[in-house]
Design a protein around this motif. Structure first.
Motif, PDB file in Angstrom:
ATOM      1  N   GLU A 355      13.820 -19.104 -55.668  1.00 53.98           N
ATOM      2  CA  GLU A 355      14.162 -19.816 -57.010  1.00 53.98           C
ATOM      3  C   GLU A 355      12.898 -20.996 -57.038  1.00 53.98           C
ATOM      4  N   ALA A 356      12.587 -21.504 -55.839  1.00 51.47           N
ATOM      5  CA  ALA A 356      11.494 -22.383 -56.052  1.00 51.47           C
ATOM      6  C   ALA A 356      10.057 -21.863 -56.309  1.00 51.47           C
ATOM      7  N   ILE A 357      10.049 -20.781 -55.658  1.00 53.28           N
ATOM      8  CA  ILE A 357       8.797 -20.170 -55.923  1.00 53.28           C
ATOM      9  C   ILE A 357       8.508 -19.603 -57.581  1.00 53.28           C
ATOM     10  N   SER A 358       9.784 -19.153 -58.129  1.00 48.13           N
ATOM     11  CA  SER A 358       9.646 -18.690 -59.494  1.00 48.13           C
ATOM     12  C   SER A 358       9.383 -19.966 -60.376  1.00 48.13           C
ATOM     13  N   LEU A 359      10.021 -21.094 -60.049  1.00 49.29           N
ATOM     14  CA  LEU A 359       9.673 -22.209 -60.849  1.00 49.29           C
ATOM     15  C   LEU A 359       8.100 -22.742 -60.842  1.00 49.29           C
ATOM     16  N   TRP A 360       7.764 -22.405 -59.370  1.00 52.56           N
ATOM     17  CA  TRP A 360       6.286 -22.872 -59.156  1.00 52.56           C
ATOM     18  C   TRP A 360       5.413 -22.032 -59.782  1.00 52.56           C
ATOM     19  N   HIS A 361       5.621 -20.432 -59.903  1.00 50.96           N
ATOM     20  CA  HIS A 361       4.893 -19.504 -60.718  1.00 50.96           C
ATOM     21  C   HIS A 361       5.028 -20.051 -62.224  1.00 50.96           C
ATOM     22  N   ALA A 362       5.867 -20.426 -62.755  1.00 53.72           N
ATOM     23  CA  ALA A 362       6.122 -20.818 -63.935  1.00 53.72           C
ATOM     24  C   ALA A 362       5.278 -21.961 -64.419  1.00 53.72           C
ATOM     25  N   ALA A 363       5.293 -22.822 -63.555  1.00 56.97           N
ATOM     26  CA  ALA A 363       4.173 -24.164 -63.903  1.00 56.97           C
ATOM     27  C   ALA A 363       2.705 -23.689 -63.337  1.00 56.97           C
ATOM     28  N   ASP A 364       2.379 -22.491 -63.457  1.00 55.55           N
ATOM     29  CA  ASP A 364       0.990 -21.946 -63.007  1.00 55.55           C
ATOM     30  C   ASP A 364       0.460 -22.195 -61.617  1.00 55.55           C
ATOM     31  N   SER A 365       1.388 -22.138 -60.699  1.00 55.66           N
ATOM     32  CA  SER A 365       1.313 -22.318 -59.148  1.00 55.66           C
ATOM     33  C   SER A 365       0.163 -23.289 -58.989  1.00 55.66           C
ATOM     34  N   PRO A 366       0.431 -24.675 -59.226  1.00 53.22           N
ATOM     35  CA  PRO A 366      -0.386 -25.754 -58.997  1.00 53.22           C
ATOM     36  C   PRO A 366      -0.511 -26.054 -57.501  1.00 53.22           C
ATOM     37  N   ALA A 367      -1.464 -26.652 -56.911  1.00 53.95           N
ATOM     38  CA  ALA A 367      -1.584 -26.976 -55.342  1.00 53.95           C
ATOM     39  C   ALA A 367      -0.563 -28.075 -55.213  1.00 53.95           C
ATOM     40  N   PRO A 368      -0.533 -28.581 -53.961  1.00 56.68           N
ATOM     41  CA  PRO A 368       0.405 -29.375 -53.534  1.00 56.68           C
ATOM     42  C   PRO A 368       0.054 -30.787 -54.297  1.00 56.68           C
ATOM     43  N   THR A 369      -1.176 -31.094 -54.632  1.00 60.29           N
ATOM     44  CA  THR A 369      -1.584 -32.406 -55.565  1.00 60.29           C
ATOM     45  C   THR A 369      -1.169 -32.148 -56.937  1.00 60.29           C
ATOM     46  N   GLN A 380      15.592 -39.404 -52.244  1.00 59.68           N
ATOM     47  CA  GLN A 380      14.275 -39.295 -52.244  1.00 59.68           C
ATOM     48  C   GLN A 380      13.988 -37.639 -52.621  1.00 59.68           C
ATOM     49  N   ARG A 381      12.819 -37.668 -53.540  1.00 56.47           N
ATOM     50  CA  ARG A 381      12.784 -36.149 -53.903  1.00 56.47           C
ATOM     51  C   ARG A 381      11.556 -36.013 -54.416  1.00 56.47           C
ATOM     52  N   VAL A 382      11.032 -34.552 -53.894  1.00 55.47           N
ATOM     53  CA  VAL A 382       9.764 -34.061 -54.370  1.00 55.47           C
ATOM     54  C   VAL A 382       9.941 -33.386 -55.591  1.00 55.47           C
ATOM     55  N   TRP A 383       8.921 -33.654 -56.761  1.00 59.08           N
ATOM     56  CA  TRP A 383       8.945 -33.121 -57.845  1.00 59.08           C
ATOM     57  C   TRP A 383       7.799 -32.224 -58.087  1.00 59.08           C
ATOM     58  N   LEU A 384       7.923 -31.219 -59.067  1.00 63.38           N
ATOM     59  CA  LEU A 384       6.805 -30.529 -59.591  1.00 63.38           C
ATOM     60  C   LEU A 384       6.248 -31.028 -61.054  1.00 63.38           C
ATOM     61  N   GLY A 385       5.147 -31.192 -61.099  1.00 62.71           N
ATOM     62  CA  GLY A 385       4.607 -31.757 -62.371  1.00 62.71           C
ATOM     63  C   GLY A 385       4.853 -33.056 -62.743  1.00 62.71           C
ATOM     64  N   SER A 386       5.924 -33.540 -62.903  1.00 55.90           N
ATOM     65  CA  SER A 386       6.264 -35.107 -63.313  1.00 55.90           C
ATOM     66  C   SER A 386       7.707 -35.366 -62.618  1.00 55.90           C
ATOM     67  N   PRO A 387       8.070 -36.455 -62.657  1.00 57.08           N
ATOM     68  CA  PRO A 387       9.557 -36.836 -62.270  1.00 57.08           C
ATOM     69  C   PRO A 387      10.438 -36.285 -63.045  1.00 57.08           C
ATOM     70  N   ASP A 388      10.258 -35.810 -63.984  1.00 61.39           N
ATOM     71  CA  ASP A 388      11.356 -35.099 -64.921  1.00 61.39           C
ATOM     72  C   ASP A 388      11.371 -33.610 -64.812  1.00 61.39           C
ATOM     73  N   GLY A 389      10.360 -33.141 -63.683  1.00 63.12           N
ATOM     74  CA  GLY A 389      10.379 -31.727 -63.667  1.00 63.12           C
ATOM     75  C   GLY A 389      11.319 -31.462 -62.532  1.00 63.12           C
ATOM     76  N   PRO A 390      11.310 -30.213 -62.149  1.00 61.08           N
ATOM     77  CA  PRO A 390      12.304 -29.600 -60.838  1.00 61.08           C
ATOM     78  C   PRO A 390      11.802 -30.432 -59.816  1.00 61.08           C
ATOM     79  N   SER A 391      13.049 -30.563 -59.129  1.00 67.59           N
ATOM     80  CA  SER A 391      12.813 -31.648 -57.808  1.00 67.59           C
ATOM     81  C   SER A 391      13.739 -31.089 -56.721  1.00 67.59           C
ATOM     82  N   TRP A 392      13.300 -31.521 -55.465  1.00 64.84           N
ATOM     83  CA  TRP A 392      14.046 -31.053 -54.318  1.00 64.84           C
ATOM     84  C   TRP A 392      14.445 -32.448 -53.377  1.00 64.84           C
TER      85      TRP A 392
END
Length: 396
Positions: A355-369, A380-392
């Motif tokens: 599921e996380a890989i699918s979200l990552w691909h949908a965001a154009d597969s950014p690097a960890p940065t 404490q959460r790691v987010w993708l793209g912005s604090p409002d994006g998918p997070s874990w």
């Protein structure tokens, strides 16, 4: 080698190292360059182990002026590599040193390019105060003292023997910062709040004490890592209300994990062949080891580790075992690029990763940065793209 010749040779090697670090982009300011050119790294590395990089070798080789000669010792001390000063939490015996293998490095002088890059990212200014977690050999502490003055540097080391050696080396170079022997996870409240906080080891999540002891608007630079791999270097801005937030600024700095957060010795029980439910999966075990997908795997499965072994039939199977809740996933190569996964326990580990890989691909597969971290008193959460994006969630 006469002392004057040694000092001249060391000074030339420092100049050479500074040029190398500047050319590589890790050394970017005149102030930090002056520190690299002035602080004698060899004083913090009187004896150490260097990794043997020969193909197939997994050993560290002892290095000192007595063992290899002054010239070779100095050259290695000023090379851009991590040099180990302790294994398995025990003092080294230099009465008859031999190569070391099958050991776990627990203290070192980290490669200078990473050290100075982190110091540059710390964005210090004159008269700022800094809390450093992980004194180690004391070399990075000395660089901080050179830049900011002893009175503005507080450094905490968990290992008393390591701390004592660092204190002696620092004093020999004329540096007298505030040095504490304690669990760095607690920071040091004495002169808090600090303008900047930096950790030279990895943590699974950011200790609340670091946030509380950093002033509003101050920065925390640290490595987040897990039991499978390093996640990356983060730079967080503190808001003064128990919150800190910021991006990953570099991927995979190879710092040792905090001793208090080391993985348990046991990886857990291998599931029986009949346990769990099996299905096809479009991904194989390479998902765990490739740089970007491995980053996601560590986030999604923070309490897991994996290994591959053959079963009685000679089939390779990759086992992913969660040490906290006994969840598991078993990957089997069916040939021609086809894989199956067998999962069990309270968490469907592989489902969550897919599921996380699918979200990552949908965001154009950014690097960890392309990810960041938000720290609050309760989460404490790691987010993708912005604090409002998918997070874990990070482990508590």
């Amino acid at each position: 080698m006469p002392p004057d010749d040694l000092n001249t040779r060391a000074a030339n090697l420092r100049q050479q190292l500074a040029r190398q670090l500047a050319a590589g982009g890790s050394l970017r300011s005149t102030e930090w360059r002056a520190a690299v050119e002035d602080v004698p790294r060899h004083e913090f590395l009187r004896a150490f182990y260097a990794e043997n990089l020969d193909p197939g070798a997994t050993a560290w080789t002892p290095i000192s002026a007595e063992l290899v000669g002054v010239g070779e010792w100095l050259s290695i001390a000023y090379s851009d590599q991590t040099l180990v000063t302790q294994f398995d939490g025990r003092p080294l015996d230099w009465s008859g040193p031999k190569p070391v293998s099958n050991a776990n490095p627990t203290s070192s002088s980290t490669l200078p390019s990473l050290v100075v890059s982190m110091l540059e990212d710390l964005d210090v200014h004159d008269d700022m105060t800094v809390l450093e977690l992980g004194t180690g050999t004391g070399y990075s502490t000395a660089l901080l003292c050179h830049r900011l003055g002893d009175k503005n540097v507080t450094s905490v080391e968990t290992d008393r023997d390591v701390a004592d050696r660092a204190r002696i080396a620092l004093a020999s170079c004329g540096y007298y910062p505030r040095l504490l022997t304690n669990d760095g996870q607690h920071g040091h409240a004495g002169p808090a709040p600090y303008d900047r906080t930096i950790a030279t080891y990895g943590v699974r999540s950011v200790p609340s004490a670091w946030v509380e002891q950093t002033r509003p608007g101050g920065l925390i630079v640290t490595t987040l890592r897990g039991w499978m791999r390093s996640l990356g270097l983060v730079r967080l801005t503190v808001d003064g209300e128990g919150r800190a937030e910021g991006p990953f600024i570099a991927a995979e700095p190879h710092f040792m994990i905090a001793r208090q957060q080391a993985a348990p010795t046991s990886m857990g029980m291998i599931p029986a062949p009949e346990e769990g439910k099996t299905r096809e999966t479009r991904f194989g075990r390479e998902l765990l080891s490739m740089p970007d997908s491995g980053f996601l795997a560590q986030i999604i499965m923070p309490n897991a580790r994996h290994f591959t072994m053959q079963d009685d039939s000679g089939t390779d199977r990759t086992y992913i075992l969660d040490a906290e809740n006994e969840s598991f996933a078993v990957l089997t190569d069916q040939g021609d690029g086809a894989w199956t996964v067998r999962q069990g326990g309270p968490c469907a580990l592989w489902d969550d990763l897919e599921e996380a890989i699918s979200l990552w691909h949908a965001a154009d597969s950014p690097a960890p940065t392309g990810f960041g971290v938000t720290v609050t008193p309760g989460d404490q959460r790691v987010w993708l793209g912005s604090p409002d994006g998918p997070s874990w969630a990070l482990p508590k």
